[in-house]
Each structure stands twice: as C-alpha cells, then as structure tokens.
Design a protein around this motif. Structure first.
Motif: not given
Length: 863
Positions: A409-410, A426-429, A438-439
């Motif tokens: 993710g990072t 955008a970070f969580v995306d 699904d967050l």
C-alpha cells in the motif's frame, strides 16, 4: 497602484468543505536575498500560470505587516491592490512573470515564523504559514514550485549560506560580502522553503545509497557544540539505511544538511534537503543529555528525514490533511526507534505519551478528529491528536493488513502521488487498492473525534467448556459531534488458564458494531482475559477482571505490553478507589511489584517502565470530578507503602544497577532508569540514607541521566542536600541553555507543597525568558503538568499561567497558545477551582489585541 487596504476583519474560520483548487500555479520562483539582521531585502521573480479551466485574479498572501516595495508584471510596473493581507493582481492572459521586492527585519521577528534571528544566525521557519512573512506568494501547500535562491551577506558575520537543494554557485564580492546560490530540482510547497546564514561549524559525513550514489551529509552548529553532534549523525545514517530497507525509499538529492538553532517553536522542520532543528533534538553528549534526550534526538532526526518522502515528495493538499504526513511519519519513526532498541519498551513509551496528551485532548473542549473540519489558526492543530492518534490510526492499518500488504500500500501511495499534494483519503485508497480490503468503515477514524471505550465481559460456562466474551463499544460526545458511530477496532485477545498460566486461546477480533460476542470453545479451565494486547487499538478498556486476575496476568501474560498493562491497571484501580473512598487495599499492588522485581528474566528497562506509578493527571482523567488533594494523598500513600514494604528489594536493585560507567545501549539505559526509580522508592519509603545516596549519585555521576535523576529525587524532599545540589547544578551548567532548561523543569515538577511559590520565583530569575520557547516550556509547561501544584486551591497556578500566556502572546502567539489546554479542563474540577480557572480564561479573552492563536484556544475552552 491601488491601495484599498481595509481595517482588520473578524477572525476568519477556514473550513475543509470550502476547499477549492488554486487558480494560479507558480512552476518556478527565483529568490534573491540581501541578508542583514536589521534590514533584509528580498526580491522574487515568479513564473505564474493560470490553471486550466480556472479564472480570476492572482492573489498572493502576505503577513506580519509585509508591504511591497515594487511590483512588476512581465518587466513593467503593475497595478495592484491590497485586500487585507493579500496582494491582488488582475492579470489578462494565462502566463506571466511577476516580480516583487520587499524588505523585512529578521531581528524584530519574535514570532519565530518567516525569516528571523537566533543566536547570531538568520534562519527560517515556514510551516505552516511563515513564507508569507518573507514574500508575497500563494501560501498554500498545493502550490508546488521549483526554487532557485541567491543570497548575499557579510562574509565575516555570515560565512555559511545554506538553502534547499544543491549548491550551484558562490563566491566573494568586492565589499567584504559573498554570495551563494542554491537550486532545488524538486517542486515543493513554500512551507518547505528554508534558508540559514551564520557562523557555523559542520560535522561532515556521507551516505552511500542502495543504488550507489554518494550523499554528502552535514550537521551545522556552533563550533563549541560540534562534539555534541556525533549521535545525531549516527541517527541520520541509520535512518537513511532503515528507510531503504523497510520502505524502499532512497534519498534523492546529492546533499542533506541539518542546522541546529536555539530559538525554535517546534522540535524540527523537514525542509527539503535542509532540515532546521531545535538544538535540543541535535545536541547530545553524556554530560549534558539524558538517555531520554539521546532517544529523542534519534527519533526526531529519523522523523524529519522520513518526511523526505512522507511529507515532501508527497505532501498535503491542504492543512486539514496534516495527519497525512505527520501521523504517517510518526508511525514510521516509532517503527524505526523500536527496531533500534526494545519493541516492548518503545510501545509502552508511545502509549504513555498518547494517554498523557491525546486522551485528555479527546475528552476536552479542544477535541477534534485527526482530519479537522475547520480552524481559525492552523498552528493550533499541530496537536497530539493529529500526530500521536494519527500514528495509531496508521498502526491499525498495519495491523489489519499485515506488514506485507501494508508495504504494498505504501509503495502504491508513493508511486501514485509522487510530486503531488494529496489527501488522507488518497492514502486509504492506496491501501484498499493494494490489499483488496474494503476500508470504507475504517475511514471513520479520520472524521470522528473522541476515544472509543470498550467494555469487555468474560463468562466461563463450565458445563459446556465454553468462554463467552461480550464486547460493547461507545464513543463519547465531543464538541460538534454528539452522536457517534461504532468504530473499526482491531483488538488482539488471549485467554490464560487461571490455574496453570497456560495460554488457552489467542486471536484478533476486528470489532465493527456497537456490541459483539466472541465464543471460545474447548475452555475447560477458568480463563483470564488479556485484551488489547500490544495496544492494538487506541481505546479505553473496561473489564470485570479482579485485582487477583490482574496480578496473575502481571506474572504470566506472554505479551509484554499486556503484562505491563496489568500492573498499571492494578495500580490505577487502586489509586482511583483510594481517591474516591479515602483508602484502598495496597497489598495486591505490592505483591505484583514484588514478583516483577524478583523476575530475573525481565529486561531492566521493561521493569523500570512497569514500576512507574500512574501520574496524578492520569488518575484524574479516570474521575468524573478531579480532586487533586485526594489523588495526591492516595498516590503518596501507595508510593510510601511500596517503598516501605519492599525496602530491601529496592536497596538490592539500587546496588545491583549502581555502576555509573556510561554506555548508550538498551541494557545500560534500562539499568540507569531502574536504579533511579529504586532510589525514589528508597526516599519515599523512609530510608535514612536516601538523601545521602541521592547526593552521592549526583556528585559521582558520569552522565546526565544519573545526575538529573538524583536531582529530581532530592528536589522532591526537604533534606539540606536539596539546595546544595540545585545550586551546584546551576553553577555547573549555567552557560548551557539546554541543560539549564532541565534545572527549571526539575523544580517545576517538584512534589513539594511550596512549588507554586518557587515557580513564581523562578519566573523572575535572570535566566528565565519569554522569548525562547524551550525556556518557556521548561518552566511554565512543566508546571502545568504538575497537577497538585498547578491546581493550588488559591488559584495562583491558574493566574500565573494566564499571566505567562498573555505576556508570551505579545511576542510569540504560537508558543503561547500551546500553553492554554490545561485551563480548558476546568469543567472536570470541583466548583471552586472550576470557577477560578474559567475566570482566568475569561480574563484572557477580554484582553485587547489577543492573537488569533490564543483567541481560538481560549474561546473554544470556554464554549
């Protein structure tokens, strides 16, 4: 030229929902500085471009009384007007060259924002809105520009000239002056602009990146302080290697410089390629820095370096997204520090800091989500919520996804948004897209304030060999948010046999509803619940575990944090009961502490952390109405009983850890910490030789940890050695401002009854000053953390704080505003004290000329 400047308007509230993209972009800016402390001239040449599909005038922010000397567009004098602090230009066409010249006075800048003087240096601090005090510019983080900076200055006075990026030229001039030019190839927002000029020495080193590039490293400070920079340089190189290994992030410039300055509002600043640090987070040697100082230097150096990617290469779209860079980077520096030492001890330290600063923030009038919805002054949102709770939110993502998917993710986040200004969403995306999870429910952590409370009840059904755990969560109302939704809570759980200590079950429960039930099958023995292991979620847990259960877990839990937590919860329950009823049974606590001290397999640092009795403030946080006298009385009684009942154990521990040969490693640090804790218990336990032992440690110490630890024990007492030690400490270190801060703090935290009087006296000491943020925090900030002294029933502590805030506000509003929150907790105190606290807030609010910074904090505290 049109000059239609209006009278100052009412403070403007900035709201997240009102965000609009910039109308004009500034791809490049060339700055020229003619540096002088009294009068610095600054000229800027900006290439401006109208954003596609946008329209409207060019609005350039100014501040601090900044006025233009000249304004030109495309080489010709231009018509302009002032609207408040904004310089406004009506421009036809889509691209122009705008040139502006101004003059500023760095030595008159007591706010320490923009370009200011400090200890013979000229330096900058531009986050959040300091650049507008240097030059008119669209001062917002989503306008990214490439900077070229040319400086001229008197060579004898300012032989070193530094700015962001790479050095591209320099030389001598005919009049005893010289020049230097720097160019940053990476686009950045103006809050990352930096400049330093002064007579500085440099510790030079280099780092070879994983791709084989050589990076020149430099730490600049006064010549006399250069020996104290070795630890910081080692931390920088370790940070660079760690970020390559753990996050795959390689440094991108040929130069990385750090400058230490004495007057600084923050801990440090991550300006691209030129970090500027509060000197307390760079300078360290055994004689002047404690182990905690050494750890802080390493942690802050790492934090600011890690910002090169999580904050610089990818930055915030707007200031509401501050936790995007700060929460993420705090998590990264916590990981780094844990890897350098003990994961268990680091986790304990981080949680203690969260509970001391952020939990009260969540429970008070200044509560806000990690992504706030509005602000009056952005400087007031550099808070424990944005930083520390923000880090816990990132940690929960790491826990939910696991290390491998979190890293994916990072990687996606950095790749997708490199060179842009973006958002928390955008970070969580990126985390969702990389992991497939699904967050959507998890995003509530960004918008909902307050600390969730989890009530856990465990029932053992002996007939069916089953254990049934019921979890109920609630989030208390906070200002502007009365009705709360259930949060996503990753809770690590385990069950232990009450007979054998064997672990019966372990799992992570991801709680998403207000009430959930977990059934454990095949549990034939009575189970004891271990919950929120490793503090997997930033929540307050309430359980029906008995003192005996907690004592059992303190000896048998195989999760270090949970074992620590069991002892701390046992102490806390005992203290709360004692404060409420006037007495409490200390025997379970004494037994748990005795068993922990006797366990030779435990890390001394872990034992030291476990022995720290919850602070008076933390005990007060558990009570509906804070009673400072009752809390002090019951805490003193517990400390005294622990000292007396375990006197010989404390003496043996003190002797076993008494070696004063300084080494900086986890074992040696733990031994020093445990030794001084044992000394403190010897003193409160009535050991006749305690003062003599403390004075001997003070005199014989070869390091500041032992010396200040002994001084703290003496400062709490009445032995004649107290005054002798305080005088000797002052005489030895009166020329070292950072160590003198410790002298002020030690007295401000004293548990003596006369501490309020002594603090007032220290505020009149020749070495106390309101102009240095470190000194102000060392006395006034420390005093407000001393709950019993600050809440003196006369109200003198509240009056003192309000007087200090008002005096500091005239010089440095940002630092002044950060001192206010302790007064904002007035509703938690009994009526007499509450009225006195509220009166001081009202007095401040009625003061003419109050800054926006202080006005916002005070008005919210009264709302």
């Amino acid at each position: 030229m049109l000059d239609a400047q209006t009278a100052p308007a009412a403070p403007h509230v900035t709201r997240r929902e009102d965000y609009a993209p910039p109308v004009w972009l500034v791809p490049t800016i060339d700055l020229v500085f003619d540096l002088d402390p009294a009068r610095t001239s600054v000229s800027a040449t900006m290439q401006v471009e109208l954003k596609e599909g946008a329209g409207g005038p060019l609005r350039l922010d100014g501040g601090g009384g900044l006025r233009p000397l000249t304004v030109a567009v495309d080489g010709q004098p231009a018509e302009w007007r002032m609207e408040g602090d904004q310089l406004v230009l009506d421009l036809a066409g889509r691209a122009h060259e705008v040139a502006i010249a101004v003059e500023i006075a760095p030595e008159a800048n007591t706010q320490l924002m923009g370009l200011y003087a400090s200890g013979g240096l000229l330096c900058t601090q531009c986050e959040a809105e300091g650049f507008r005090r240097i030059m008119f510019f669209p001062d917002r983080p989503d306008v990214l520009s490439r900077y070229t900076v040319r400086m001229t200055a008197d060579k004898a006075r300012f032989p070193v000239l530094l700015a962001n990026g790479d050095h591209v030229g320099g030389g001598d001039l005919d009049d005893g002056r010289h020049w230097a030019q720097w160019r940053d190839p990476f686009p950045k927002p103006c809050y990352l602009f930096a400049l330093v000029a002064g007579d500085l020495a440099c510790r030079a080193d280099q780092f070879i990146t994983r791709s084989g590039r050589t990076v020149a490293l430099g730490i600049y400070t006064a010549q006399s302080d250069l020996p104290k920079t070795e630890h910081a340089m080692a931390a920088l190189k370790a940070s660079m290697a760690w970020d390559e290994q753990v996050y795959g992030r390689e440094y991108d410039l040929a130069v990385f410089n750090i400058v230490a300055v004495g007057d600084f509002n923050f801990g440090a600043m991550e300006n691209k390629g030129l970090n500027i640090f509060n000197s307390r987070y760079i300078l360290a040697d055994p004689d002047t820095a404690t182990d905690a100082d050494y750890d802080a230097v390493a942690g802050v150096v790492a934090h600011e370096y890690f910002h090169n990617w999580s904050g610089n290469r990818v930055t915030c779209r707007d200031w509401f997204q501050l936790s995007l860079k700060e929460g993420f980077t705090v998590f990264r520096d916590q990981q780094f520090s844990a890897d350098q030492g003990s994961h268990a001890v680091k986790r304990i330290e981080d949680v203690r800091a969260l509970r001391a600063a952020q939990f009260p923030e969540d429970a008070g009038p200044l509560a806000h989500p990690i992504r706030p919805e509005s602000y009056l002054e952005i400087g007031n949102f550099y808070t424990a919520t944005v930083y520390n709770k923000g880090a816990e939110v990132i940690r929960m993502l790491h826990t939910l996804l696991g290390a491998e998917r979190f890293r994916k993710g990072t990687d996606l986040y950095f790749t997708r948004h490199d060179g842009t200004a973006t958002t928390c969403d955008a970070f969580v995306d990126a985390m969702e897209d990389a992991s497939g999870e699904d967050l959507s429910r998890f995003r509530l952590w960004y918008s909902q304030a307050g600390t969730p409370r989890v009530k856990a009840s465990l029932v053992h059904e002996t007939g069916g060999g089953r254990a049934r755990l019921t979890l109920e969560q609630s989030v208390p109302a906070t200002p502007g948010q009365r009705d709360k939704q259930p949060m996503v809570l990753p809770l690590r759980l385990a069950l232990f046999s009450a007979e054998t200590g064997k672990r019966l079950a372990a799992q992570m429960v991801v709680m998403q509803d207000a009430r959930e039930e977990i059934v454990f099958e095949g549990v034939s023995e009575r189970p004891i619940l271990s919950i929120n292991r490793d503090f997997s979620a930033p929540v307050i847990v309430e359980t029906d575990r008995s003192p005996a259960d907690l004592a059992f877990l303190s000896a048998h839990d195989d999760d270090p944090f949970a074992r620590y937590e069991a002892v701390q919860q046992l102490m806390l329950d005992t203290l709360v009961a004692g404060a409420a009823r006037g007495e409490a049974d200390h025997r379970p606590v004494i037994a748990a502490v005795r068993d922990t001290l006797a366990d030779a397999h435990l890390d001394p640092a872990f034992v030291a952390e476990t022995m720290l009795i919850p602070t008076e403030s933390f005990v007060g946080d558990q009570m509906l109405v804070v009673d400072p006298e009752a809390i002090r009385r019951t805490r003193d009684a517990l400390r005294r009983d622990l000292g007396r009942e375990l006197l010989e154990q404390w003496r043996a521990i003190y002797a076993a850890n008494h070696s004063n040969r300084f080494e900086y490693n986890p074992t040696a640090k733990g031994m020093r910490r445990l030794k001084t804790i044992a000394l403190g218990f010897l003193a409160v336990g009535g050991a006749e030789d305690a003062a003599a032992l403390a004075f001997g440690q003070f005199n014989d110490a070869d390091n500041m940890t032992d010396r200040q630890g002994a001084l703290g024990v003496l400062a709490n007492g009445t032995a004649p050695e107290r005054e002798t030690a305080l005088a000797a400490f002052y005489d030895r270190y009166r020329g070292d401002s950072l160590v003198l801060d410790k002298w002020f703090t030690t007295q401000a935290l004293s548990m003596r009854a006369d501490t309020p009087e002594q603090v007032e006296r220290l505020a009149r000491h020749p070495d106390f000053t309101l102009t240095n943020p470190n000194r102000l925090r060392s006395l006034v900030g420390a005093f407000t953390a001393n709950q019993y002294a600050f809440h003196d029933p006369s109200g003198r502590g509240y009056r003192f704080l309000a007087d200090m805030v008002l005096a500091a506000d005239r010089l440095n509003p940002q630092t002044a505003a950060k001192l206010i929150p302790p007064l904002g907790r007035w509703r938690r105190l009994e009526p007499t004290r509450a009225a006195l606290m509220k009166a001081e807030l009202e007095r401040m609010l009625a003061t003419p000329g109050l800054s926006k910074d202080v006005f916002e904090q005070v008005s919210k505290s009264l709302a």
